[in-house]
Scaffold this motif. Structure first.
Motif, PDB file in Angstrom:
ATOM      1  N   UNK A 171      10.152   9.159  -8.508  1.00 53.71           N
ATOM      2  CA  UNK A 171       8.712   9.164  -8.214  1.00 53.71           C
ATOM      3  C   UNK A 171       8.336  10.322  -7.299  1.00 53.71           C
ATOM      4  N   UNK A 172       9.051  10.475  -6.190  1.00 54.83           N
ATOM      5  CA  UNK A 172       8.675  11.520  -5.231  1.00 54.83           C
ATOM      6  C   UNK A 172       8.991  12.922  -5.746  1.00 54.83           C
ATOM      7  N   UNK A 224       0.836  -1.204   0.000  1.00 53.95           N
ATOM      8  CA  UNK A 224       0.000   0.000   0.000  1.00 53.95           C
ATOM      9  C   UNK A 224       0.870   1.252   0.000  1.00 53.95           C
ATOM     10  N   UNK A 225       2.116   1.082  -0.431  1.00 52.15           N
ATOM     11  CA  UNK A 225       3.032   2.216  -0.562  1.00 52.15           C
ATOM     12  C   UNK A 225       3.147   2.565  -2.036  1.00 52.15           C
ATOM     13  N   UNK A 280       5.488   9.026   2.149  1.00 51.97           N
ATOM     14  CA  UNK A 280       4.349   9.097   1.225  1.00 51.97           C
ATOM     15  C   UNK A 280       3.296  10.093   1.690  1.00 51.97           C
ATOM     16  N   UNK A 281       3.142  10.247   2.990  1.00 54.96           N
ATOM     17  CA  UNK A 281       2.152  11.204   3.490  1.00 54.96           C
ATOM     18  C   UNK A 281       2.714  12.618   3.595  1.00 54.96           C
ATOM     19  N   UNK A 282       3.995  12.779   3.233  1.00 50.41           N
ATOM     20  CA  UNK A 282       4.595  14.107   3.225  1.00 50.41           C
ATOM     21  C   UNK A 282       5.208  14.522   4.548  1.00 50.41           C
ATOM     22  N   UNK A 283       5.371  13.589   5.472  1.00 50.33           N
ATOM     23  CA  UNK A 283       5.961  13.893   6.772  1.00 50.33           C
ATOM     24  C   UNK A 283       7.437  13.498   6.745  1.00 50.33           C
ATOM     25  N   UNK A 284       8.250  14.381   6.163  1.00 50.18           N
ATOM     26  CA  UNK A 284       9.675  14.086   5.986  1.00 50.18           C
ATOM     27  C   UNK A 284      10.410  13.921   7.312  1.00 50.18           C
ATOM     28  N   UNK A 285      10.000  14.662   8.330  1.00 48.23           N
ATOM     29  CA  UNK A 285      10.680  14.573   9.625  1.00 48.23           C
ATOM     30  C   UNK A 285      10.493  13.186  10.245  1.00 48.23           C
ATOM     31  N   UNK A 286       9.255  12.704  10.299  1.00 46.47           N
ATOM     32  CA  UNK A 286       9.001  11.371  10.859  1.00 46.47           C
ATOM     33  C   UNK A 286       9.658  10.294   9.995  1.00 46.47           C
TER      34      UNK A 286
END
Length: 193
Positions: free
Chosen positions: A189-190, A56-57, A109-115
């Motif tokens: 991709x990103x 699911x990624x 994928x959710x845009x949370x680069x820090x986590x």
């Protein structure tokens, strides 16, 4: 799960089977006194969690596969459960590093680069301590991809990614070459999103 994903290209059906399988395995593990069976059931549930999280990624860009926001949310939940089970089952460095990578990948994928970066760095640390050079450099490559997502760290991310790919290619193993290719594809991709 493999049939639903790779042959049928049906993510909702794959997710349904995976979630039910995980639930069944963990419920049955909680009801048995047989420690060997309990570990086997939890191990199978962990494997299903990893597969659900990986499938699911969106970074794989598998042809015919569409990943929705709901799929991503279920994948992150499965990735977190996989990480928890890896710790509880005292998995060795490879699966534990992979578990942190998967949680990081979902945060990316959710845009949370820090986590994402926190989990990729943990995956790197675990791999380095165990002497798993291919996983170490692959994880550092993902740290670089997270840096590429922020304009303020983009140049550093580009350089760090090139370095990680070069190190992987220099290792010369099939796994290292695979990771190097994967990093190039995932970065494209990103960056195109």
């Amino acid at each position: 799960l493999r049939t639903c994903y790779f042959q049928e290209k049906n993510v909702p059906l794959m997710t349904m089977f995976a979630r039910r399988g995980i639930q069944f395995g963990l419920e049955q593990a909680g009801q048995t006194e047989d420690s060997e069976l309990k570990d086997k059931l939890r191990s199978t549930a962990k494997e299903m969690c990893f597969n659900l999280g990986a499938n699911t990624w969106p970074g794989w860009e598998d042809e015919g596969i569409t990943i929705t926001a709901a799929d991503l949310a279920m994948g992150l939940d499965a990735a977190r459960t996989n990480l928890r089970l890896a710790g509880e089952l005292q998995r060795d460095a490879g699966p534990l590093s992979d578990a942190h990578w998967l949680v990081g990948a979902h945060h990316l994928a959710e845009g949370n680069s820090q986590a994402a970066t926190e989990h990729f760095k943990k995956a790197t640390e675990i791999a380095e301590q165990a002497g798993l050079s291919d996983r170490q450099w692959a994880s550092l490559g993902y740290v670089a991809i997270a840096e590429q997502m922020d304009e303020s760290t983009r140049a550093r991310g580009d350089q760090s990614l090139a370095n990680a790919i070069q190190k992987l290619q220099g290792l010369g193993t099939d796994d290292a070459k695979f990771y190097a290719s994967q990093l190039q594809s995932v970065s494209r991709f990103f960056l195109s999103r």
